[in-house]
Enzyme design. Structure first.
Site, PDB file in Angstrom:
ATOM      1  N   ARG A 298       0.821  -1.218   0.000  1.00  0.00           N
ATOM      2  CA  ARG A 298       0.000   0.000   0.000  1.00  0.00           C
ATOM      3  C   ARG A 298       0.854   1.267   0.000  1.00  0.00           C
ATOM      4  NH1 ARG A 298      -2.168  -4.257  -0.234  1.00  0.00           N
ATOM      5  NH2 ARG A 298      -4.329  -4.717   0.299  1.00  0.00           N
TER       6      ARG A 298
ATOM      7  N   CYS B  54      20.004  29.482  12.934  1.00  0.00           N
ATOM      8  CA  CYS B  54      19.638  30.587  12.040  1.00  0.00           C
ATOM      9  C   CYS B  54      18.292  31.165  12.467  1.00  0.00           C
ATOM     10  CB  CYS B  54      19.503  30.086  10.605  1.00  0.00           C
ATOM     11  SG  CYS B  54      21.036  29.597   9.815  1.00  0.00           S
TER      12      CYS B  54
ATOM     13  N   CYS C  22       6.317  20.798  29.546  1.00  0.00           N
ATOM     14  CA  CYS C  22       5.215  19.837  29.629  1.00  0.00           C
ATOM     15  C   CYS C  22       4.941  19.458  31.090  1.00  0.00           C
ATOM     16  CB  CYS C  22       5.530  18.600  28.806  1.00  0.00           C
ATOM     17  SG  CYS C  22       5.547  18.926  27.036  1.00  0.00           S
TER      18      CYS C  22
ATOM     19  N   ASP D 264      13.289  16.663  24.831  1.00  0.00           N
ATOM     20  CA  ASP D 264      12.405  17.472  25.676  1.00  0.00           C
ATOM     21  C   ASP D 264      13.118  18.705  26.213  1.00  0.00           C
ATOM     22  OD1 ASP D 264      14.161  16.403  27.448  1.00  0.00           O
ATOM     23  OD2 ASP D 264      12.682  15.546  28.792  1.00  0.00           O
TER      24      ASP D 264
ATOM     25  N   VAL E 115      22.287  12.741  26.015  1.00  0.00           N
ATOM     26  CA  VAL E 115      23.037  13.286  24.878  1.00  0.00           C
ATOM     27  C   VAL E 115      23.927  14.405  25.390  1.00  0.00           C
ATOM     28  CG1 VAL E 115      22.846  14.417  22.644  1.00  0.00           C
ATOM     29  CG2 VAL E 115      21.177  12.691  23.312  1.00  0.00           C
TER      30      VAL E 115
ATOM     31  N   ARG F 289       0.464   9.705  26.481  1.00  0.00           N
ATOM     32  CA  ARG F 289       0.941  10.281  25.219  1.00  0.00           C
ATOM     33  C   ARG F 289       2.065   9.501  24.553  1.00  0.00           C
ATOM     34  NH1 ARG F 289       3.470  12.705  29.395  1.00  0.00           N
ATOM     35  NH2 ARG F 289       5.604  13.455  29.177  1.00  0.00           N
TER      36      ARG F 289
ATOM     37  N   PHE G  56      15.990  22.183  25.219  1.00  0.00           N
ATOM     38  CA  PHE G  56      16.648  22.946  24.160  1.00  0.00           C
ATOM     39  C   PHE G  56      18.149  22.745  24.146  1.00  0.00           C
ATOM     40  CE2 PHE G  56      12.578  25.022  23.946  1.00  0.00           C
ATOM     41  CZ  PHE G  56      12.445  25.214  22.580  1.00  0.00           C
ATOM     42  N   GLU G  57      18.733  22.570  25.310  1.00  0.00           N
ATOM     43  CA  GLU G  57      20.187  22.399  25.353  1.00  0.00           C
ATOM     44  C   GLU G  57      20.607  21.231  24.449  1.00  0.00           C
ATOM     45  OE1 GLU G  57      21.636  22.117  29.343  1.00  0.00           O
ATOM     46  OE2 GLU G  57      23.669  21.692  28.656  1.00  0.00           O
TER      47      GLU G  57
HETATM   48 ZN   LIG Z   1      22.503  28.241  10.876  1.00  0.00          ZN
END
Ligand SMILES: [Zn+2]
Length: 340
Positions: A10, A172, A186, A128, A108, A69, A130-131
């Site tokens: 499919r 950017c 959250c 979860d 990470v 979730r 931004f760092e």
């Molecule tokens: Zn950039």
């Protein structure tokens, strides 16, 4: 490479994929970084779509409060407090035995991110915080690996696909990560399941396009509100002064070899990451700690309770100390029971 044409019939019938696209997916590989709600949704779709190899990374364990979730997990995973990467790998292998799945229960960090990104065709954001996203952006731009940014809060999600050297990167568009504590999370504002599942689905589509070499990768920032049912896109441009893709100064990658104690927002917890990764003999430590408090060890994660604190210790030496939001207190608990 031959693909199971019947199984994917499919999807092959869909003209943008076809048999050639299916073969490219089978030769493709993805890193899903963060296996919570976003990562779980995206990883399920990628594995079901027939992507050849999927690498999973997550630092946390499954808890009951995740289940509304995080659609890859079930009550047994939460009861056993399985690491999300391991639980996800187990469920994903049952979905598609042909997919090669690797699971890493690690945070990470600047020390490991380049290794984790190395060799994959695309990275999918299930993070979860931004760092870590800025770290992934640095690693991907530096190595030339496409990545799909995604984030969710409440009923709203955002996503953008980044092709290094061709269009804007995360820095950017958003030059600096928001300062800690400046954005709701959250844990403080809540989240409903359909939002990360929908954004995870958009991320999976983009990741498949990247793996197939499609010329139709979306280049805008897309905001999706599942409560209102609205999708808004914003055109974004590359910034010549971007530290990452413009000047190739990878500031997040260069913050190497620091032990960190980071308060986990809204959770009355602190995460301790030791300066050097070390394999901790958890089984032996569990026996020792049994003399000092209550211990359980599920083969992956050691859980220890004493003095009103709860310490979750992972095989790489990282720990989450619950019961305090003070970094120094958490470091003390860690030093007392794990040693550092
Ligand atoms: Zn950039």
């Amino acid at each position: 490479m031959t693909v199971d044409v019947e199984r994917y019939s499919r999807q092959i019938l869909f003209e943008k994929i076809g048999e050639e696209g299916q073969e490219k997916l089978a030769r493709g590989s993805a890193l899903v970084v963060g296996c919570g709600a976003l990562g779980a949704a995206a990883a399920s779709l990628l594995v079901r779509a027939g992507v050849g190899a999927v690498r999973l990374v997550d630092r946390d364990v499954v808890e009951a409060s995740n289940l509304h979730r995080q659609i890859l997990f079930d009550e047994a995973d939460a009861a056993a407090r399985l690491p999300k990467a391991e639980a996800a790998a187990r469920h994903l292998r049952a979905m598609n035995a042909a997919c090669r799945i690797e699971a890493f229960t690690v945070d990470v960090t600047p020390r490991n991110v380049e290794r984790l990104v190395a060799g994959v065709g695309v990275v999918v954001d299930g993070l979860d915080n931004f760092e870590a996203r800025y770290l992934v952006n640095d690693a991907c731009v530096s190595a030339g690996v496409p990545w799909v940014y995604g984030g969710v809060l409440g009923a709203v999600g955002v996503t953008m696909t980044i092709l290094p050297g061709d269009g804007p990167c995360l820095r950017c568009v958003f030059p600096e990560p928001p300062a800690p504590g400046t954005l709701p999370t959250c844990d403080t504002q809540g989240v409903i399941g359909p939002a990360p599942v929908a954004i995870g689905a958009l991320e999976a589509v983009e990741a498949c396009k990247v793996l197939m070499g499609s010329g139709e990768v979306r280049r805008e920032l897309a905001y999706l509100d599942v409560w209102e049912g609205s999708l808004r896109t914003v055109r974004v441009a590359r910034s010549p002064s971007c530290p990452a893709c413009g000047e190739r100064r990878f500031e997040f990658l260069s913050a190497k070899a620091h032990s960190t104690a980071a308060a986990l927002c809204g959770r009355n917890s602190v995460q301790i990451t030791p300066a050097t990764e070390a394999a901790i003999p958890l089984e032996r430590l569990a026996q020792e700690l049994a003399r000092a408090g209550s211990v359980s060890f599920n083969g992956f994660v050691l859980e220890f309770r004493a003095e009103g604190y709860e310490l979750l210790l992972f095989p790489d030496g990282r720990a989450i100390v619950k019961g305090t939001s003070e970094a120094d207190v958490a470091r003390g608990v860690y030093a007392r029971y794990v040693g550092s």
